[in-house]
Write an enzyme that holds these catalytic residues in place. Sequence first.
Site, PDB file in Angstrom:
ATOM      1  N   ASN A   4      60.451  44.778  50.805  1.00 31.26           N
ATOM      2  CA  ASN A   4      61.387  43.856  50.157  1.00 31.26           C
ATOM      3  C   ASN A   4      62.739  44.537  50.072  1.00 31.26           C
ATOM      4  O   ASN A   4      62.851  45.735  50.313  1.00 31.26           O
ATOM      5  CB  ASN A   4      60.845  43.453  48.775  1.00 31.26           C
ATOM      6  CG  ASN A   4      60.719  44.662  47.871  1.00 31.26           C
ATOM      7  OD1 ASN A   4      61.704  45.283  47.524  1.00 31.26           O
ATOM      8  ND2 ASN A   4      59.498  45.012  47.508  1.00 31.26           N
ATOM      9  N   LYS A  54      50.876  43.419  30.431  1.00 32.07           N
ATOM     10  CA  LYS A  54      50.922  44.824  30.887  1.00 32.07           C
ATOM     11  C   LYS A  54      50.964  45.804  29.723  1.00 32.07           C
ATOM     12  O   LYS A  54      51.109  46.992  29.935  1.00 32.07           O
ATOM     13  CB  LYS A  54      52.108  45.024  31.830  1.00 32.07           C
ATOM     14  CG  LYS A  54      52.043  44.110  33.053  1.00 32.07           C
ATOM     15  CD  LYS A  54      53.023  44.474  34.142  1.00 32.07           C
ATOM     16  CE  LYS A  54      53.075  43.338  35.160  1.00 32.07           C
ATOM     17  NZ  LYS A  54      53.419  43.766  36.504  1.00 32.07           N
TER      18      LYS A  54
HETATM   19  O1  C5P Z   1      54.288  41.314  37.760  1.00 27.23           O
HETATM   20  P1  C5P Z   1      55.621  41.741  38.260  1.00 27.23           P
HETATM   21  O2  C5P Z   1      55.560  42.358  39.634  1.00 27.23           O
HETATM   22  O3  C5P Z   1      56.702  40.751  38.156  1.00 27.23           O
HETATM   23  O4  C5P Z   1      56.008  42.898  37.224  1.00 27.23           O
HETATM   24  C1  C5P Z   1      57.164  43.626  37.350  1.00 27.23           C
HETATM   25  C2  C5P Z   1      57.005  44.945  36.644  1.00 27.23           C
HETATM   26  O5  C5P Z   1      55.767  45.559  36.966  1.00 27.23           O
HETATM   27  C3  C5P Z   1      58.051  45.930  37.112  1.00 27.23           C
HETATM   28  O6  C5P Z   1      58.311  46.817  36.045  1.00 27.23           O
HETATM   29  C4  C5P Z   1      57.353  46.618  38.269  1.00 27.23           C
HETATM   30  O7  C5P Z   1      57.901  47.916  38.519  1.00 27.23           O
HETATM   31  C5  C5P Z   1      55.930  46.692  37.784  1.00 27.23           C
HETATM   32  N1  C5P Z   1      54.947  46.586  38.853  1.00 27.23           N
HETATM   33  C6  C5P Z   1      54.122  47.653  39.140  1.00 27.23           C
HETATM   34  N2  C5P Z   1      53.166  47.547  40.125  1.00 27.23           N
HETATM   35  C7  C5P Z   1      53.015  46.414  40.819  1.00 27.23           C
HETATM   36  C8  C5P Z   1      53.844  45.307  40.538  1.00 27.23           C
HETATM   37  C9  C5P Z   1      54.804  45.436  39.550  1.00 27.23           C
HETATM   38  O8  C5P Z   1      54.262  48.706  38.530  1.00 27.23           O
HETATM   39  N3  C5P Z   1      52.087  46.325  41.763  1.00 27.23           N
END
Ligand code: C5P
Length: 400
Positions: free
Chosen positions: A209, A340
């Site tokens: 991305n 989370k």
């Molecule tokens: O669920 P989402 O991807 O939107 O959540 C974003 C947050 O979770 C950010 O802080 C991102 O760094 C973290 N994240 C993570 N591992 C993932 C996906 C997101 O640590 N696989």
Amino acid sequence: MSVLEGKHILLGVTGSIAAYKAADIASKLTQAGAEVDVVLTEHARRFITEVTFRAITRRPVLTDLFDEPEERQIAHIHLAKRADVLLIAPATANVLAKLAVGIADDLLTTLALATQAKMVIAPAMNTAMWQHPATQHNVKVLEGRGATFVYPAEGMLACGDVGAGKLADTSTILATVEAVLNPPLRGVRLLVTAGPTEEPIDAVRHISNPSSGKMGYAIAEEAARQGARVTLVTGPTLLEPPAGVRVIRVRTAQEMLNACLQVYDEVDVVIATAAVSDYRPAEVWQGKRKKGEEEWTIRLVPNPDILHTLGERKGKHVLVGFAAETQELLHNAQAKLREKNLDMIVANDVSQEGSGFRSDTNRVTFLWADGRQESLPLMTKREVAHRLLDAVRELVLPSG
Ligand code: C5P
């Protein structure tokens, strides 16, 4: 009691039209209990005289490398040794250039080489001079060497131009000197995740991305400046790693998770800014897949959620996440905060101009687990980092 009480501050004043403001800085430092030794450059003396500073600080003011107010001491070595902070305010483009290459052709620049004191630099100059690549390069060089900058403000400049270049406020400069003397995040161990991840499809292709890593790098840099011990776990980016930060480079989400788990017990705070790929190809093609006429279907499987995994074993950790959203920003951010197990989340509407991927600016809202919310105006990622670390400090050191 102010942290400035009893401290030795060397105040270097250079030849900017803002030199008169240094009198206020010297006065406020003296009132806060600091012992202030003022050094004026030749050009500064065209704007303001020694008499003003001598009256304010009640101490001799030095202008010449060969001034020796105390016979038995070599003034510049003595001053250099006893200083706790060398503050240069205002700093011209010329002095930044000299400091960056180590020229010592007058008292101030000689002191700058001779001292081991922390350096705080508050530039003031015309916008074009400030933005010139030579000046910006010199700022980076000096920051890389540990100097703390109080960036100039925007406003109407003496030359009539409007833009960045105005000497920062006295209060901001004083607050920076205080922070350098007493780093607000001293003793805090911080893990920052940053950048995108890459999930290989074959030997030459991957899913990723457009995350630039700028937000996470800005946080890591600012936290290190504020005295934190910072580990930056970063996916592939084009950015220079910040000075004084331990960097662990990874490529995939799985590698990022492993790196985070490895250091998790050694940190107090995690700020997860990484744009982790949510899916990865189920199988990685060996070598490069040849181009052909037939369709190619790639089966994707979910990646581990790093922050969620850390939230499941939260313990005493303070956890901060980012939520990049294009709709129902606050509602979705709140849900992530809960799911989370976070203390705080930074909601970021990436569909808005000037926000999100690759941009240097961000418009964000902070949401806390206790229900508080704060929406910030559009600001640079560096300023967002600053505000976020203020909030983190309150979470880690509630009484401080
Ligand atoms: O669920 P989402 O991807 O939107 O959540 C974003 C947050 O979770 C950010 O802080 C991102 O760094 C973290 N994240 C993570 N591992 C993932 C996906 C997101 O640590 N696989």
